[in-house]
Design an enzyme around this catalytic site. Structure first.
Site, PDB file in Angstrom:
ATOM      1  N   PHE A   1       0.852  -1.198   0.000  1.00 43.32           N
ATOM      2  CA  PHE A   1       0.000   0.000   0.000  1.00 43.32           C
ATOM      3  C   PHE A   1       0.882   1.240   0.000  1.00 43.32           C
ATOM      4  O   PHE A   1       0.535   2.270   0.547  1.00 43.32           O
ATOM      5  CB  PHE A   1      -0.893   0.011   1.245  1.00 43.32           C
TER       6      PHE A   1
ATOM      7  N   CYS B   1       3.664   2.106  -2.772  1.00 45.38           N
ATOM      8  CA  CYS B   1       4.324   2.738  -3.923  1.00 45.38           C
ATOM      9  C   CYS B   1       3.577   3.989  -4.374  1.00 45.38           C
ATOM     10  O   CYS B   1       2.378   3.922  -4.667  1.00 45.38           O
ATOM     11  CB  CYS B   1       4.424   1.742  -5.072  1.00 45.38           C
TER      12      CYS B   1
ATOM     13  N   THR C   1       8.445   4.353  -0.369  1.00 50.28           N
ATOM     14  CA  THR C   1       9.176   5.529  -0.855  1.00 50.28           C
ATOM     15  C   THR C   1       8.325   6.797  -0.807  1.00 50.28           C
ATOM     16  O   THR C   1       7.109   6.748  -0.706  1.00 50.28           O
ATOM     17  CB  THR C   1       9.659   5.299  -2.289  1.00 50.28           C
TER      18      THR C   1
END
Lengths: 431, 458
Positions: free
Chosen positions: A136, A138, A204
């Site tokens: 859940f 990117c 990220t």
């Protein structure tokens, strides 16, 4: 020799270092190499539904470098696995059979419909993997299609999908969180609420690595255009540490197992995450920068440090720093430090003076009796640490706790008892 | 009487073409972009940086290094040229180890200063390659100024005044401009015709009219210049050399050549393989010139090169770095050794008789220890002197008013002489040290002083 064996949700690995779901864990060849090198586990590159996604054939990565090309920050616009599901499942099974002592977690990302999850979960279970990680996180590409961080940004969706997975699979469920939110505690609470066994973070951070001023386009640039990617690498570690700490100390999620991710490059980074409660740590950018061999340094460094501190198992220090992460309002306002410059170590660069003079409290001299000399004016120093941070010489400037006498800046005695903002007379709500 | 035959041991073509090329290539090759970034990153950007204080021209070193590190080499060059228009030469020839780099806090901290000289070269080379002239002339003032001598001081002064809109007549005694950069510096420090490229760069500002082969006292005269021009700046350098003054050095024995002459010859040689050099060379002196000629002799293929210096090594004027350069090039340093007389065969030197010296009660005395060194060429490098006759012959009245007891032209802090309208700078004045960078500063200050004086209508 310290014992690095790890047991995370019953998933065992010989050390706490797992390769994160990312390009290094995309295929059997890489994973085989990683296990041979000594990695404790892998989270397989995220699987999706067939037909598989396609990636750009232009650059997928961008980086920020130091002057000597040391990689400080990294980003990517690569999507999830761009290979057929069946091939991935076959390779996962083969790898788990060949390396039974290593952790094998499979990352998943399918559309937010129960039937889609219901369909893929049995196939994944059939690989005999140890657990699943719900991607859940990117922020690029897949989020435009309603997946990845688009789910992670809505706590209700997190809870819903976690619940589906728990009810349709016997495997431990790890929810991978996106940092692209305002308060990480809400998605973590939702994951727990949905029955997830653990969270992993951070994924990220949405990012543009730079602007190519010749092409007037973001970096990395694909045929003159660019799209935001996910930022990672050493630069994001402080953000990850904070988010891990927030979840670890939140009463609603305290004790929820955490697999920590975010800029882990050295054993020390890993130890810091474990001290904040992490049960395992996931690594990607460091491996992509230096190759799999760094696992040797990670393990040897961590066990050397543990030996030196009489920690025989990871549990001996796991979570030991959590209690010391507090709200600002509980910081001791009577704790006073003053900068002290070691004149033996000082090389007279004057950076401390310039920084303090221009941007802080004018508390460092430049000349003493007409001679270039940098000393702290105790009556001006607020103990902010700026000078120590800009000083190029390690341990030349240190912050000395004051215990006796009177602070010439405030006129208040040093060494007074603990007192914080909650009871401070200036606090409107303490009256 | 027939002049003595040059002995066979003095030969040209001692080396292969490749070896000549290698021996006289850049001592420090230009840093690559990456090397420059890494080196620039070492700079701490000190407050009131000691390196800047140590620079005679006060270049804002931290600023230009920061500009290099931010991919702005032309901005870096502008910062350098703002303070020192000959920043390119100074980057190559400055004894940085006794100036900026000695003051660098990293020298103090770890014995490895930031390579300021090489970074300065990186920036100035980038500017020269881009034909970047960062300065524009101000509106023409109609004032004409004569500058005598086109070495570093004269060029710096000419550029400074041209920038203010004045018209300059730049007189030079030799064929080419550049002074010692063209004729005196060791070849491996200023390669690829650098001196002439820098001259072109400086002249490109415009307003400077060059007149070569104009010798002061022969072709041009101070009195007339003072008459014809609004101001005159004299920067003629040092025209003479100290005499060795030992038995045989008065011309009776051949094979003795002043280092300055030989270096000029070397610098002007189009093909170094045609330049004859002896087998065994003796250099006398302890300064930069002694090292320059010793190293260049070795690189021309001489088998042995020995520097004789009468005092101790600590007292050598050549920096420690230069001494090391000599030694790593195979030059033997014999300190506390003084030449006494020359031996010869058929009129050409064959050996030099020496005596070892020692310090006794603060005085240098000869010991009993004497020896001879075989040699076929001797290069005295024992200092240059100002020749006041040039100024005198050129008609400067009251010579004693402008030349002081040191034998050089006396100037104030603005490089004004005692004569109205006459300024002087560079090695020919008694103020400051004999360094290119000091000459540039003199030219720069004199230009400011002349401009301010002319602006006030004086």
């Amino acid at each position: 020799m310290a014992d690095l064996n790890t047991n995370f949700l019953g998933i065992k690995s010989p050390n706490p270092f797992w390769l994160a779901s990312a390009p290094p864990t995309d295929r059997e060849t890489n994973v085989e190499r990683a296990f041979k090198a000594g990695w404790g586990g892998v989270v397989w590159k995220t699987l999706g539904e067939d037909p598989h996604v396609v990636n750009v054939s232009g650059p997928r990565y961008g980086a920020i470098h130091g002057a000597d090309r040391r990689l400080l920050g990294f980003n990517n616009i690569e999507l999830i696995s761009d290979r057929p599901l069946e091939i991935n499942l076959r390779e996962i099974k083969a790898m788990k059979r060949k390396w039974p002592d290593r952790a094998m977690v499979v990352s998943l990302m399918v559309p937010c419909e129960e039937k889609n999850w219901q369909a893929i979960l049995p196939q994944v279970e059939a690989t005999e993997c140890d657990g699943i990680e719900l991607n859940f996180g990117c922020p690029h590409g897949m989020s435009e299609r309603g997946m990845g961080s688009a789910v992670g940004q809505v706590p209700e969706y997190i809870e819903m999908v976690a619940r589906w997975c728990k009810s349709h699979s016997r495997l431990p469920v790890i929810v991978k969180l996106t940092p692209n939110i305002t308060d990480i505690r809400h998605p973590a609470r939702a994951a727990k609420q949905g029955g997830a066994d653990a969270v992993s973070l951070i994924n990220t951070i949405s990012s543009i690595m730079g602007v190519d001023l010749d092409r007037m386009a973001p970096i990395p640039t694909i045929d003159g255009k660019g799209s935001h990617g996910g930022y990672c690498g050493p630069a994001v570690k402080p953000i990850a540490l904070n988010m891990v700490a927030e979840i670890a100390r939140d009463p609603a999620t305290h004790g929820l197992p955490i697999s920590a991710i975010g800029g882990v490059t050295t054993w020390r980074d890993a130890a810091e995450f474990i001290a904040l409660g992490a049960g395992s740590v996931q690594v990607c950018t460091a491996a992509m920068t230096y190759g799999f061999k760094i696992i040797e340094e990670l393990c040897s460094g961590l066990s050397q440090w543990m030996d030196a501190h009489d920690y025989s198992r990871l549990d001996d220090f796991r979570g030991k720093a959590i209690g010391n992460v507090v709200d600002w309002k509980y910081l001791n306002l009577n704790y006073v430090v003053k900068a002290s410059i070691d004149q033996e170590l000082c090389i007279s660069c004057g950076r401390c003076h310039q920084a303090c003079e221009d941007t802080s409290h004018q508390a460092i001299t430049k000349l003493v009796n007409g001679v270039r000399k940098f000393t702290v004016k105790e009556e001006e120093c607020v103990g902010c640490n700026l000078c120590a941070e800009v000083c190029p010489i390690e341990n030349c400037i240190t912050m000395i706790p004051q215990t006796h006498g009177t602070d010439p800046r405030t006129g208040l005695a040093y060494g007074r008892d603990y007192s914080n903002w909650t009871s401070h007379p200036h606090n409107p709500s303490s009256r | 009487m027939q002049p003595p035959r040059v002995p066979d041991s003095i030969r040209s073509n001692r080396l292969s073409a490749e070896t000549y090329a290698e021996n006289f290539s850049d001592l420090h090759p230009l840093l690559s972009e990456h090397q420059a970034f890494v080196e620039a990153d070492r700079c701490y950007y000190c407050a009131d940086a000691p390196c800047q204080t140590a620079c005679p021209t006060s270049i804002d070193i931290p600023a230009f290094i920061r500009e290099i590190s931010t991919e702005n080499p032309l901005g870096a060059a502008k910062t350098i040229f703002d303070s020192n228009i000959l920043g390119g030469t100074c980057a190559r020839v400055c004894p940085v180890e006794t100036l900026c780099e000695q003051a660098c806090v990293r020298e103090f901290a770890e014995g490895k200063p930031v390579k300021i000289g090489q970074l300065q070269r990186y920036a100035t080379d980038a500017a020269m390659a881009a034909h970047y002239q960062p300065f524009q002339r101000a509106a023409a003032t109609g004032k004409k100024i004569a500058i005598v001598g086109a070495g570093p001081a004269g060029l710096a002064c000419a550029h400074g005044l041209a920038q203010q809109g004045h018209d300059i007549d730049l007189f030079e005694a030799r064929d080419k401009l550049g002074g010692l950069t063209e004729y005196g510096i060791a070849a491996y420090k200023v390669t690829n015709d650098f001196a002439q490229r820098e001259v072109e760069f400086i002249l490109s500002i415009g307003g400077i009219s060059v007149k070569t082969n104009q010798v002061l006292g022969e072709d041009i005269f101070i009195d007339r210049l003072l008459n014809d021009y609004a101001a005159v700046f004299v920067a003629v350098g040092l025209g003479g050399v100290n005499q060795l003054g030992i038995q045989g050095s008065d011309g009776a024995v051949r094979g003795i050549e002043d280092a300055v002459n030989f270096i000029a010859k070397l610098r002007q040689s189009k093909n170094l393989s045609t330049l004859p050099i002896g087998k065994n060379i003796v250099v006398i002196g302890g300064g930069m010139t002694a090292v320059d000629i010793a190293v260049q002799s070795k690189r021309l293929g001489a088998e042995t090169v020995t520097i004789l210096y009468r005092r101790s090594q600590d007292e050598m004027k050549a920096s420690g770095y230069e001494q090391q350069l000599a030694q790593t090039n195979g030059v033997v340093l014999r300190c506390n050794t003084a030449p006494v007389s020359l031996q010869s065969h058929q009129g050409w030197v064959t050996a030099i008789d020496c005596v070892e010296t020692a310090e006794k009660n603060g005085k240098l005395v000869e010991t009993d220890h004497r020896f001879s060194l075989e040699c076929d060429m001797v290069f005295p490098a024992i200092g240059q002197v100002f020749v006041p006759a040039a100024v005198e012959a050129s008609g400067a009245r009251k010579l004693e008013q402008i030349v002081d007891s040191s034998g050089r032209i006396k100037v104030d802090s603005d490089y004004r002489t005692a004569l109205p309208k006459l300024w002087a700078g560079g090695d020919c004045v008694s103020r400051g040290v004999d360094l290119t960078v000091a000459a540039v500063e003199a030219g720069k200050i004199a230009a400011r002083s002349i401009h301010s004086s002319l602006s006030q209508g004086k």
